[in-house]
Design an enzyme around this catalytic site. Structure first.
Site, PDB file in Angstrom:
ATOM      1  N   GLU A 293      43.136  19.463 -16.224  1.00  9.86           N
ATOM      2  CA  GLU A 293      41.901  19.271 -15.467  1.00  9.86           C
ATOM      3  C   GLU A 293      42.245  18.357 -14.301  1.00  9.86           C
ATOM      4  OE1 GLU A 293      38.707  19.443 -13.720  1.00  9.86           O
ATOM      5  OE2 GLU A 293      38.826  20.620 -15.557  1.00  9.86           O
ATOM      6  N   CYS A 327      35.989  14.592  -9.772  1.00  6.38           N
ATOM      7  CA  CYS A 327      36.720  15.807  -9.412  1.00  6.38           C
ATOM      8  C   CYS A 327      35.757  16.868  -8.892  1.00  6.38           C
ATOM      9  CB  CYS A 327      37.513  16.337 -10.600  1.00  6.38           C
ATOM     10  SG  CYS A 327      36.503  16.789 -12.003  1.00  6.38           S
TER      11      CYS A 327
END
Length: 518
Positions: A293, A327
């Protein structure tokens, strides 16, 4: 935005700066000051062991964590040595042999208790996230709530995971898909979500029958310790080996050891794309399994008929929330040329109304960057944007106050292919770009989710911000984001391995595809 303010209005666990100064003579560490006595509710002291494998310890380097809002030291954590790592992996493997034999619904019951224990500490733990990471208080509490929600989700999932019984082409045969735990799941998390990302991974991994080994970011080590203390008590109360949820605070040496270790049956890594590439190569070299991720250079696309009453607050939250350190932060805003100037003007006015302050204050919507290095990175990116043809229409400077504060920034005038536009800068900088009809599909390589070829994006939102994913959907992205999926949907499959089982109930031995071998 209004929801943030209402949620924060009733709680103020942390003192204001004037109080800190008056107490500074009492202790050089915040944890030792009376105003921070609430930290001891989480079991934190001036010096804290950073290794847990059924017992607490640590023989590595001592690190001090700092409050980003003022750069004052909070407390110290003794990290793991490589000897601690070896011992912890061995104990985690032994604990897995016990944990995997427990029926999945009973594993779900343990995870339910972990969720309840987190609920009881949600405000104080959210305050620690705010103090150590720097995000505003309501976001800190929201992050713990996300872990709680994933625990609830995992409890139900513990009674549902499994594979299908498939029709066999051979008489008297059964074809079954059997799912089994992978074993030991290594979880490396980043500073920006020091609670939730571990929760996404561990709650699902645990009900699947795996043991977990967690390495959090060194700069949020206290949060890692506090969360593990909560989990450890639940395990101990249920006479479950504590090493099922092991903790190993450490730096790059520990992370590298995890990536290269063949005993790590799955390695979940959350962090930058640059480091993620190194992790992926090390894991692949041993034919291991990884869940990545990584970064996200996210875009919001606004067409000429868009409702600006949705566009402005959506962009504001996506670009400014968590001081641009998600993110999922919006870093590019593509505007149809017919509305470009109007949106930029309204957005700049909205930026000017963002309340900047101490993360724990009820009125604050925007806190500091996490480290001094992040401030330098912000300034470097702003300067490069100017050099490449951009104009700063709002922000662009460091704020003159204690801590790591910078102004949320809007940059216009850059070309679509400007190098800085294609680089993820983990800071609150929004690049605003114009487009004409159909140009957007070429310039950003995006297609819409409902078209036959789908989207290049793992998360596609319509009329909502880029940030704020729900736990029920699979979370992750493609390309440089790593391709991993966490949390909801069928992400549980990543924490398991499958066997296709064929059982012959007959007295005959027919071969598939009608092959005769006589």
């Amino acid at each position: 935005m209004l929801g943030w303010r209402r949620a924060a209005a009733s709680v103020l666990l942390l003192p204001r700066p004037a109080v800190w100064r008056s107490a500074a003579a009492m202790s050089s560490l915040l944890v030792g000051q009376p105003q921070y006595a609430w930290l001891r509710e989480l079991g934190l002291q001036e010096d804290n062991p950073g290794v847990y494998n059924g017992r607490w310890g640590g023989r590595g380097q001592v690190v001090t964590t700092y409050c980003p809002a003022n750069n004052e030291p909070i407390a110290r954590v003794r990290q793991a040595s490589l000897e601690d790592y070896e011992e912890t992996v061995r104990k985690a493997k032994e604990a897995w042999n016990v944990w995997a034999d427990i029926p999945a619904p009973k594993r779900g019951e343990i995870v339910r208790q972990i969720g309840d224990a987190l609920r009881q500490k949600i405000k104080v733990l959210g305050s620690l996230v705010s103090l150590e990471m720097g995000k505003i208080y309501v976001e800190g509490v929201g992050e713990v709530q996300e872990y709680v929600d994933v625990c609830d989700y995992a409890v139900g999932l513990s009674r549902m995971i499994g594979g299908p019984v498939l029709p066999s082409e051979r008489s008297g045969h059964a074809l079954i898909e059997q799912w089994n735990p992978v074993g030991l799941v290594g979880i490396i998390t980043a500073f920006n979500f020091p609670v939730a990302v571990y929760g996404w991974n561990s709650a699902i991994a645990m009900i699947c029958g795996n043991a977990c080994l967690w390495k959090g970011a060194p700069t949020t080590s206290l949060t890692s310790v506090a969360v593990t203390k909560i989990i450890a008590k639940v395990l101990e109360d249920n006479k479950i080996p504590g090493a099922v949820c092991s903790l190993i605070c450490g730096g790059a040496d520990i992370g590298t050891a995890m990536a290269r270790d063949g005993r790590m049956d799955l390695l979940s890594f959350t962090g930058s794309t640059e480091v993620g590439k190194q992790v992926a190569l090390m894991v692949q070299e041993r034919f291991g399994r990884s869940l990545l991720e990584l970064g996200g250079n996210n875009a919001i696309i606004v067409f000429e008929d868009a409702d600006l009453n949705l566009v402005i607050p959506s962009t504001l939250f996506a670009a400014v929330g968590t001081a641009g350190q998600r993110c999922t932060t919006a870093r590019r805003l593509f505007l149809h040329e017919s509305i470009h100037d109007e949106v930029v003007e309204k957005l700049a006015k909205a930026y000017a109304q963002v309340r900047i302050g101490d993360p724990w204050d009820a009125d604050t919507l925007y806190g500091p960057l996490h480290t001094k290095e992040a401030v330098k990175m912000f300034l470097d990116a702003v300067e490069k944007a100017k050099q490449q043809g951009g104009s700063v229409v709002y922000g662009g400077k460091v704020i003159n106050r204690p801590g790591n504060y910078v102004e949320p920034t809007i940059v216009i005038g850059l070309a679509h292919d400007a190098p800085i536009v294609h680089k993820e800068t983990f800071a609150p900088i929004l690049y605003v770009l114009k487009f004409k009809e159909h140009l957007i599909l070429i310039s950003s390589c995006l297609t819409f989710v409902h078209r036959p070829k789908g989207s290049d994006c793992g998360i596609v939102n319509v009329n909502i911000p880029t940030s704020g994913a729900e736990i029920g959907g699979a979370f992750g992205g493609e390309k440089h984001t790593g391709g991993g999926r966490e949390s909801g949907s069928d992400s549980w499959k990543l924490y398991m391995k499958r066997s296709t089982c064929t059982i012959n109930y007959s007295k005959d031995l027919p071969l598939a595809q009608g092959i005769k071998f006589q």
